[in-house]
Design a protein around this motif. Structure first.
Motif, PDB file in Angstrom:
ATOM      1  N   ALA A   1     104.992 -45.404  29.836  1.00 43.86           N
ATOM      2  CA  ALA A   1     106.247 -45.897  30.417  1.00 43.86           C
ATOM      3  C   ALA A   1     107.428 -45.590  29.498  1.00 43.86           C
ATOM      4  CB  ALA A   1     106.154 -47.393  30.681  1.00 43.86           C
ATOM      5  N   ARG A   2     107.242 -45.780  28.197  1.00 44.64           N
ATOM      6  CA  ARG A   2     108.320 -45.461  27.237  1.00 44.64           C
ATOM      7  C   ARG A   2     108.640 -43.973  27.258  1.00 44.64           C
ATOM      8  NH1 ARG A   2     105.680 -49.168  23.914  1.00 44.64           N
ATOM      9  NH2 ARG A   2     104.657 -47.519  22.769  1.00 44.64           N
ATOM     10  N   HIS A   3     107.621 -43.157  27.319  1.00 45.67           N
ATOM     11  CA  HIS A   3     107.833 -41.709  27.334  1.00 45.67           C
ATOM     12  C   HIS A   3     108.618 -41.296  28.576  1.00 45.67           C
ATOM     13  CE1 HIS A   3     107.110 -37.446  26.773  1.00 45.67           C
ATOM     14  NE2 HIS A   3     106.822 -37.396  28.054  1.00 45.67           N
ATOM     15  N   LEU A   4     108.223 -41.817  29.718  1.00 44.14           N
ATOM     16  CA  LEU A   4     108.915 -41.461  30.954  1.00 44.14           C
ATOM     17  C   LEU A   4     110.358 -41.952  30.952  1.00 44.14           C
ATOM     18  CD1 LEU A   4     106.091 -42.145  33.539  1.00 44.14           C
ATOM     19  CD2 LEU A   4     106.972 -39.918  32.804  1.00 44.14           C
ATOM     20  N   ALA A   5     110.596 -43.121  30.408  1.00 43.38           N
ATOM     21  CA  ALA A   5     111.950 -43.678  30.362  1.00 43.38           C
ATOM     22  C   ALA A   5     112.848 -42.888  29.406  1.00 43.38           C
ATOM     23  CB  ALA A   5     111.906 -45.141  29.942  1.00 43.38           C
ATOM     24  N   ALA A   6     112.268 -42.364  28.334  1.00 43.47           N
ATOM     25  CA  ALA A   6     113.062 -41.659  27.320  1.00 43.47           C
ATOM     26  C   ALA A   6     113.183 -40.162  27.583  1.00 43.47           C
ATOM     27  CB  ALA A   6     112.435 -41.880  25.950  1.00 43.47           C
TER      28      ALA A   6
ATOM     29  N   THR B   1     114.271 -36.670  28.711  1.00 45.57           N
ATOM     30  CA  THR B   1     115.515 -36.082  29.211  1.00 45.57           C
ATOM     31  C   THR B   1     115.300 -34.669  29.737  1.00 45.57           C
ATOM     32  OG1 THR B   1     116.067 -35.296  26.993  1.00 45.57           O
ATOM     33  CG2 THR B   1     116.952 -37.450  27.653  1.00 45.57           C
ATOM     34  N   SER B   2     114.117 -34.133  29.502  1.00 45.14           N
ATOM     35  CA  SER B   2     113.851 -32.765  29.970  1.00 45.14           C
ATOM     36  C   SER B   2     112.863 -32.788  31.125  1.00 45.14           C
ATOM     37  CB  SER B   2     113.282 -31.926  28.825  1.00 45.14           C
ATOM     38  OG  SER B   2     111.987 -32.375  28.498  1.00 45.14           O
ATOM     39  N   ARG B   3     112.830 -31.701  31.836  1.00 43.93           N
ATOM     40  CA  ARG B   3     111.906 -31.590  32.966  1.00 43.93           C
ATOM     41  C   ARG B   3     110.544 -31.062  32.523  1.00 43.93           C
ATOM     42  NH1 ARG B   3     113.059 -32.171  38.132  1.00 43.93           N
ATOM     43  NH2 ARG B   3     115.098 -32.988  38.530  1.00 43.93           N
ATOM     44  N   THR B   4     110.446 -30.592  31.289  1.00 38.50           N
ATOM     45  CA  THR B   4     109.154 -30.100  30.805  1.00 38.50           C
ATOM     46  C   THR B   4     108.347 -31.272  30.253  1.00 38.50           C
ATOM     47  OG1 THR B   4     110.038 -29.618  28.619  1.00 38.50           O
ATOM     48  CG2 THR B   4     110.089 -27.834  30.230  1.00 38.50           C
ATOM     49  N   VAL B   5     107.043 -31.125  30.311  1.00 38.19           N
ATOM     50  CA  VAL B   5     106.150 -32.168  29.819  1.00 38.19           C
ATOM     51  C   VAL B   5     105.487 -31.645  28.554  1.00 38.19           C
ATOM     52  CG1 VAL B   5     104.126 -33.551  30.359  1.00 38.19           C
ATOM     53  CG2 VAL B   5     105.753 -32.968  32.164  1.00 38.19           C
ATOM     54  N   ASP B   6     105.598 -32.420  27.467  1.00 39.50           N
ATOM     55  CA  ASP B   6     104.997 -31.956  26.221  1.00 39.50           C
ATOM     56  C   ASP B   6     103.491 -32.226  26.205  1.00 39.50           C
ATOM     57  OD1 ASP B   6     104.480 -34.558  24.525  1.00 39.50           O
ATOM     58  OD2 ASP B   6     106.498 -34.798  25.395  1.00 39.50           O
ATOM     59  N   GLU B   7     102.779 -31.392  25.468  1.00 44.39           N
ATOM     60  CA  GLU B   7     101.319 -31.458  25.454  1.00 44.39           C
ATOM     61  C   GLU B   7     100.802 -32.772  24.889  1.00 44.39           C
ATOM     62  OE1 GLU B   7      99.362 -28.043  23.820  1.00 44.39           O
ATOM     63  OE2 GLU B   7     100.773 -26.676  24.799  1.00 44.39           O
ATOM     64  N   GLU B   8     101.486 -33.327  23.898  1.00 51.11           N
ATOM     65  CA  GLU B   8     101.048 -34.590  23.309  1.00 51.11           C
ATOM     66  C   GLU B   8     101.073 -35.707  24.362  1.00 51.11           C
ATOM     67  OE1 GLU B   8     102.446 -37.725  19.863  1.00 51.11           O
ATOM     68  OE2 GLU B   8     103.000 -35.614  19.642  1.00 51.11           O
TER      69      GLU B   8
ATOM     70  N   VAL C   1     100.919 -35.297  27.645  1.00 51.79           N
ATOM     71  CA  VAL C   1      99.892 -35.010  28.641  1.00 51.79           C
ATOM     72  C   VAL C   1      98.534 -35.506  28.133  1.00 51.79           C
ATOM     73  CG1 VAL C   1      98.624 -33.176  29.834  1.00 51.79           C
ATOM     74  CG2 VAL C   1     101.113 -33.083  29.685  1.00 51.79           C
ATOM     75  N   GLN C   2      98.263 -35.306  26.843  1.00 54.46           N
ATOM     76  CA  GLN C   2      96.995 -35.785  26.280  1.00 54.46           C
ATOM     77  C   GLN C   2      96.925 -37.305  26.340  1.00 54.46           C
ATOM     78  OE1 GLN C   2      94.186 -33.965  25.120  1.00 54.46           O
ATOM     79  NE2 GLN C   2      93.436 -36.038  25.479  1.00 54.46           N
ATOM     80  N   ARG C   3      98.025 -37.974  26.024  1.00 52.47           N
ATOM     81  CA  ARG C   3      98.035 -39.445  26.093  1.00 52.47           C
ATOM     82  C   ARG C   3      97.804 -39.921  27.525  1.00 52.47           C
ATOM     83  NH1 ARG C   3     102.502 -39.420  22.307  1.00 52.47           N
ATOM     84  NH2 ARG C   3     103.895 -39.901  24.028  1.00 52.47           N
ATOM     85  N   LEU C   4      98.388 -39.221  28.493  1.00 52.85           N
ATOM     86  CA  LEU C   4      98.186 -39.590  29.891  1.00 52.85           C
ATOM     87  C   LEU C   4      96.724 -39.389  30.293  1.00 52.85           C
ATOM     88  CD1 LEU C   4      99.346 -40.578  32.553  1.00 52.85           C
ATOM     89  CD2 LEU C   4      99.964 -38.204  33.079  1.00 52.85           C
TER      90      LEU C   4
END
Length: 76
Positions: A25-30, A32-39, A41-44
């Motif tokens: 939730a914190r990651h999604l709220a913070a 600002t880019s449309r790309t998703v970082d690999e770290e 994605v791994q947490r998800l």
């Protein structure tokens, strides 16, 4: 059921599951880019695996109290 009897123990799994949800939730709220970082994605992926594990363990615990020791199938 105590852990030393081989039964499921939810507290550690639930704690990690809730922590992973908060991090997501914190990651999604913070973000600002449309790309998703690999770290992230791994947490998800870890969150989803943890959630599945938690659901399986919870189902086992609930089933312990049923007359036949099994969790009922869904009506959906």
């Amino acid at each position: 059921m105590p852990a030393d009897q081989g039964g499921p123990v939810l507290a550690p799994t639930l704690s990690e599951w809730l922590k992973a949800r908060e991090e997501t939730a914190r990651h999604l709220a913070a973000s600002t880019s449309r790309t998703v970082d690999e770290e992230w994605v791994q947490r998800l992926a870890d969150l989803l695996a943890t959630e599945r594990s938690w659901q399986d363990q919870y189902t086992e615990l609930v089933a312990l109290g049923s007359s036949d020791g099994r969790f009922p199938t869904s009506n959906r």
